[in-house]
Design an enzyme around this catalytic site. Sequence first.
Site, PDB file in Angstrom:
ATOM      1  N   SER A 670     -42.381  11.870  -5.767  1.00 25.49           N
ATOM      2  CA  SER A 670     -43.159  11.036  -5.103  1.00 25.49           C
ATOM      3  C   SER A 670     -44.548  10.269  -5.943  1.00 25.49           C
ATOM      4  O   SER A 670     -44.561   9.889  -6.891  1.00 25.49           O
ATOM      5  CB  SER A 670     -43.543  11.352  -3.658  1.00 25.49           C
ATOM      6  OG  SER A 670     -43.820  10.350  -2.831  1.00 25.49           O
ATOM      7  N   ASP A 743     -33.716   5.739  -0.336  1.00 26.19           N
ATOM      8  CA  ASP A 743     -35.009   5.968  -0.193  1.00 26.19           C
ATOM      9  C   ASP A 743     -35.487   4.985   0.810  1.00 26.19           C
ATOM     10  O   ASP A 743     -36.018   3.783   0.559  1.00 26.19           O
ATOM     11  CB  ASP A 743     -35.847   6.070  -1.461  1.00 26.19           C
ATOM     12  CG  ASP A 743     -37.213   6.577  -1.173  1.00 26.19           C
ATOM     13  OD1 ASP A 743     -37.796   6.942  -0.293  1.00 26.19           O
ATOM     14  OD2 ASP A 743     -37.793   7.177  -2.387  1.00 26.19           O
ATOM     15  N   HIS A 777     -35.742   9.848   0.514  1.00 23.77           N
ATOM     16  CA  HIS A 777     -36.724  10.185  -0.253  1.00 23.77           C
ATOM     17  C   HIS A 777     -36.863  11.838  -0.848  1.00 23.77           C
ATOM     18  O   HIS A 777     -37.366  11.849  -1.958  1.00 23.77           O
ATOM     19  CB  HIS A 777     -38.043   9.923   0.519  1.00 23.77           C
ATOM     20  CG  HIS A 777     -39.555   9.977  -0.535  1.00 23.77           C
ATOM     21  ND1 HIS A 777     -39.641   9.248  -1.517  1.00 23.77           N
ATOM     22  CD2 HIS A 777     -40.494  10.705  -0.326  1.00 23.77           C
ATOM     23  CE1 HIS A 777     -40.743   9.313  -2.021  1.00 23.77           C
ATOM     24  NE2 HIS A 777     -41.286  10.568  -1.447  1.00 23.77           N
TER      25      HIS A 777
END
Length: 821
Positions: A670, A743, A777
């Site tokens: 991330s 995501d 994600h």
Amino acid sequence: MNAFRLLVAFICCVVIMPSSYAEQGYQTPSPELAAVVDAKLAPTSFLSSDGQWLALFERKRVVTLDELAKDELKLAGIKLNPTNFSRSRVSAKYSAVELKHVQSGTVININNLPSGIIRSPKWSSNSKYLAFVVEQQNQANLWLYSVETKQAKMLSSAALNSVITATPYQWLPDSSALVANLAVNIGKPALKNSSQNVVPVIQQSTGEKAPARTYQNLLTSPFDEAQFKFYGQGQLAYVTLDGNTQAIGSPALFKSFSVSPDSTNILVAAINEPFSYQVPYSRFASTWQIWGMRGYALAELVKQPLADNIPQGYDSVRTGRRDFEWRADQGAEVIWAEAQDGGDMKTDVKHHDYIYSLRAPFKREPKLFAKVERRYAGIVWGNQNIAMLSDWRFSDRQVRTYVIQPRNADKNRVLFSERSYNDAYKNPGSFIYERNDLGANVIKIVGGRYMYLRGNGASEQGNIPFLDRYDVKTNSSKRLWQSQAPYYERVGALLDDEGERFITVRESKTEQPNFFIRDLDSDTLTQLTNFAHPYPAFKGVTKEQLRYKRDDGVELSGTLYLPPGYDVTQGPLPVLMWAYPLEYKDKAVASQVRESPYEFTYIGYWGPMPYLAKGIAVFDDPKMPIVGIDGSEPNDNFRKQLVSSAQAAVDVLVKKGVADKNKIAIAGHSYGAFMVANLLAHSDLFKTGIARSGAYNRTLTPFGFQGEERDFWQAQSVYANMSPFFHAEKINEPMLMIHGQEDPNSGTFPMQSERMYAALKGLGKDARLVMLPYEAHGYRARKSLLHVLWEQEQWLDKYLLNDTEEPVEVITEPVASTGQE
């Protein structure tokens, strides 16, 4: 030859094999890494209110790819399963449950549950029942376990709806019944779209500013709106303990519902049309009402309009009434906040929020409960004499908490705590709760003055958990107990009024967390559980917390893990560094240590730890603080501070003799992936990088990201300087990128990795892009997790462990399996 030398010999055999890995489809890593995915961790626990029963739920950490591949709809920021009217990506899911009696140690297995997923467990306030949801392929149902009969049963055959309200039921505080949200449209024919219904999708602005983050999975068409109404519609129902179900009011799109502490009323929020294509359901127009238990509206609190024009800023809020909640220490009194600054904290006013209250029978005008100088952050309720009110602001990250007298909340406030919410050293801990006479959760208050706090106890020596007793009358705390080395032990629940007897969770570097009863009066420690070590192959891993400084004087820390059998006299190792940058307004706060050197060494599949099995040293979470300097915003100096932090981490490892400075890899997920790309572009500290689920072009998130409040047009140079996409030509080291194709995270949509890869390929850089089907994600399917470990293993074999570098064949896209795993 010791174990470490054998391991090195094995690695040498591996890395001289052909280094090209253009295999298509899902792959499996070496056995030591694969075993980490299937390791059985300690269960998640839920203690009954009376402290007598510990419900232990076995975590369902991974799923099959087929489960992820099931049909799902993406509507208004929600991913849902259209078959069973449930959210399709709920993280807290369990596969089995057992109960353990705290005093006797008796264990009860609940074996009569159908196949499916268990979630949303809640004890009744009287500790006689444990409720939970069993989610199957076609519907989800409410189940109830009775402590008295030691039996679990399906409470109602009516299907639950958790599309909008993720937890589809609530206990009445008096434990007499439950309120559930039922799926009224389950079993009805699904809506069909056709070309006959297709119309142009038109949106028009009004000239009013409406900054919005880059949300995903939003509504996109009138058909999406129809589906959102169809799947989101629920019917509240009163469910008795013998399974009788009675409808409460009419069906609606319930965003929230909560029962009053006296179990007589329900605070209800229902979503209204028109919907929005720019923001998720949480910001749609809503009507807040108070209903009686039969569904009659007793009071309408507000009709909130669509909140698509909230002023820019993390402490900005919608105008009008917001943040509704029941006052937990009273029978039926609702509390809410109202902004006095137009919702914008940048407006200069004496009080940014007012707090109002309305008491049953809800016929009078609301009363002003309290004035709040900064932005209202909530109230923790105790009794009619004591509550804790907090406010905050983002500009300096400050949060304050006051002791208030609810009968006159603006008079004689006592400051309990004031700190940066990033300041772990000044964190006083969190209050311990109990059930009051109504069955509602409130602060435990003994003798009208004493309250108990438990906390992590962050310090320069690391986290040292504690139990404190706070005296309201003297505004002072006394430490009753604190964890002692070589253990990391924290308070789970208090078992008496004196703070002498409590349940703890205790662990060490080598011992997995287990539950204990600690008795200070008798100085005894009784073990309640004995969970096995989940990673026997990694028992010899050593752990050390390192402290060091970067060139501007900011103190940093990180945790160094060394492979089993390794000794520094054997020479330097290749190192995998895994990090995540954070923003601060204060250098001293940025330097704080927030881990314990005595925590159990988890070898999770998510981060860098499995690669210890390959003879690689791991430097986990080396701090990468980005600090605002002399009144500037942190991101004004992002690149310089990031590289400086990384340089300091490399230097301390080399100086210690652990690292070969030419064999260090950097990795992150991330915002950590964003960090990786920036470090490869603006330094030559690392031999290679692994970046997962990242964002690389900040102009694609023009209304802010992470802690950045300024939009692109206010800070174009900051957005450009921080975007590694703008500096892709400077990346001279190989980079592996991995991203979930589904995501939904704000800012890290899959296009970020695709565009970054295209840039690197076009510039002739060494790069590999892996797009994982059906993954979000984070990654959850077993096949995906094994493949990610394989990708990272192969990459490290080639670019970290092997001195010979060859061009990488540049894209792998695993194909979804059609069979069961």
